[in-house]
Scaffold this motif. Sequence first.
Motif, short mmCIF file in Angstrom:
data_model
loop_
_atom_site.label_atom_id
_atom_site.label_comp_id
_atom_site.label_asym_id
_atom_site.label_seq_id
_atom_site.Cartn_x
_atom_site.Cartn_y
_atom_site.Cartn_z
N CYS A 88 20.68 12.10 -6.68
CA CYS A 88 20.70 12.71 -5.35
C CYS A 88 19.44 12.36 -4.58
CB CYS A 88 20.85 14.22 -5.47
SG CYS A 88 20.89 15.07 -3.87
N THR A 89 19.61 11.84 -3.38
CA THR A 89 18.45 11.49 -2.55
C THR A 89 17.81 12.72 -1.92
OG1 THR A 89 19.88 11.12 -0.63
CG2 THR A 89 19.39 9.22 -2.01
N LEU A 90 18.44 13.87 -2.06
CA LEU A 90 17.93 15.10 -1.46
C LEU A 90 17.16 15.98 -2.43
CD1 LEU A 90 21.16 16.01 0.55
CD2 LEU A 90 19.15 14.77 1.37
N CYS A 91 17.72 16.13 -3.66
CA CYS A 91 17.08 17.04 -4.62
C CYS A 91 16.71 16.36 -5.93
CB CYS A 91 17.99 18.24 -4.90
SG CYS A 91 19.44 17.86 -5.92
N SER A 92 17.02 15.06 -6.05
CA SER A 92 16.69 14.22 -7.21
C SER A 92 17.54 14.51 -8.46
CB SER A 92 15.20 14.29 -7.56
OG SER A 92 14.88 15.48 -8.26
N SER A 93 18.52 15.40 -8.36
CA SER A 93 19.37 15.66 -9.51
C SER A 93 20.22 14.44 -9.83
CB SER A 93 20.29 16.86 -9.22
OG SER A 93 21.23 17.02 -10.28
N CYS A 127 10.57 9.18 3.74
CA CYS A 127 10.13 7.81 3.97
C CYS A 127 8.66 7.65 3.62
CB CYS A 127 10.36 7.43 5.44
SG CYS A 127 9.67 5.82 5.91
N PRO A 128 8.31 6.65 2.82
CA PRO A 128 6.91 6.46 2.43
C PRO A 128 6.04 5.93 3.56
CG PRO A 128 8.25 4.68 1.57
CD PRO A 128 9.20 5.68 2.16
N ALA A 129 6.65 5.50 4.65
CA ALA A 129 5.87 4.98 5.78
C ALA A 129 5.58 6.06 6.81
CB ALA A 129 6.61 3.81 6.44
N CYS A 130 6.62 6.81 7.24
CA CYS A 130 6.41 7.78 8.31
C CYS A 130 6.76 9.21 7.93
CB CYS A 130 7.22 7.37 9.55
SG CYS A 130 9.00 7.66 9.43
N GLY A 131 7.35 9.42 6.77
CA GLY A 131 7.72 10.78 6.37
C GLY A 131 9.07 11.22 6.87
N GLY A 132 9.83 10.31 7.50
CA GLY A 132 11.13 10.65 8.04
C GLY A 132 12.19 10.81 6.96
N GLN A 148 0.81 -1.22 0.00
CA GLN A 148 0.00 0.00 0.00
C GLN A 148 0.84 1.27 0.00
OE1 GLN A 148 -2.80 -0.36 3.37
NE2 GLN A 148 -4.42 -0.47 1.84
N LEU A 149 2.13 1.13 0.23
CA LEU A 149 2.99 2.31 0.31
C LEU A 149 3.43 2.76 -1.07
CD1 LEU A 149 5.18 1.33 3.40
CD2 LEU A 149 3.12 2.75 3.33
N VAL A 150 3.46 4.07 -1.25
CA VAL A 150 3.82 4.66 -2.54
C VAL A 150 4.83 5.78 -2.32
CG1 VAL A 150 1.57 4.14 -3.58
CG2 VAL A 150 1.90 6.31 -2.36
N PRO A 151 5.60 6.16 -3.35
CA PRO A 151 6.54 7.27 -3.21
C PRO A 151 5.82 8.55 -2.78
CG PRO A 151 6.96 6.06 -5.24
CD PRO A 151 5.65 5.55 -4.70
N VAL A 152 6.43 9.28 -1.85
CA VAL A 152 5.80 10.51 -1.37
C VAL A 152 6.70 11.73 -1.57
CG1 VAL A 152 4.43 9.28 0.34
CG2 VAL A 152 6.66 10.16 1.00
N GLY A 153 7.91 11.52 -2.07
CA GLY A 153 8.81 12.65 -2.30
C GLY A 153 10.25 12.22 -2.16
N ASP A 154 11.17 12.99 -2.74
CA ASP A 154 12.59 12.66 -2.65
C ASP A 154 13.06 12.79 -1.21
OD1 ASP A 154 13.14 12.18 -5.44
OD2 ASP A 154 12.86 14.33 -5.75
N GLY A 155 13.79 11.80 -0.74
CA GLY A 155 14.33 11.84 0.60
C GLY A 155 13.30 11.78 1.69
#
Length: 305
Positions: free
Chosen positions: A228-233, A188-193, A179-186
Amino acid sequence: MSKIDSLQPDPTVIGEVAEPPFVRLPDPATLFKIRAERFLALAPQHPLAPYLQFLSGLSSCQHALQEALPAIELPSDAERQRAHTHAMPPLGAARQDGDPAFAATLQRLLELASDLEMPAAAHAALAAVCAADAAAIAEMARAVLAHEIPVEQVASHVFVAAALQVHYARLAAGLDAKQLVPVGDGVCPACGGAPVASLVVGWPGAHGARFCVCSGCATQWNYVRIKCTLCSSNEGISYKEVEGGDGTLWGETCASCHGYVKILHQHKNPGLDPVADDVASLALDLLLRETGYRRGSVNPLLLGY
């Protein structure tokens, strides 16, 4: 102090990757035991040996305290479906606020930690948390989750952060990974950490794939390599390590955002732990800071540094 090696491309072959899962949920029953063993293995002859030994003991407390904890309350089916639909992490930052399971987790951790060998300052910090009321604890938990910890209260927040790690790992373990989906670069799709590091893994069916590891709940999520795990570049990505390193732990740096997150080659050394090895590689953080890069990852057990 060792210098940073020359820039070099990531040479790991990724052709063996079959279709890695998007998410791998944590196993709280083994997570902290393995981490405690890794901290202990890293301690001998290490400049941070006393701290690594303390963190090994604290991780052992995190493992042991789970035997007597009350059941956790997961988000409702409706909440999880809403999170899935809107690409949001189902475990919000307020999941510990007023939760008796978290209160019991922290209380038990404080009891077990009181038997650990630690400096006088740490004992004082532990006593301060033990004496804090519910409102103060809630504010400390909020500060840990928001990465807004007052400098003068760093030591006491380490104990709260350790309890939060257990609580959120238990929550994440109860989710449905599908049920978990990507929520943004850097994120966590589970807790947002935020991630503590990323791993290149050697699991069957995912050999050579990269997974970010959540600093809070320990959920691992698949993330594209050389990005980049921070800005996706994916431009200006380079890898640096301390001179004399064995090639299993690098800083992945980004020329676009000038940030870095460590990448651990667990497929070369299965014993690597994202939290423990991050703490033990503090020298790499210092070198990267000297060259103008900012740390983009979070590690609650590095609060004192």
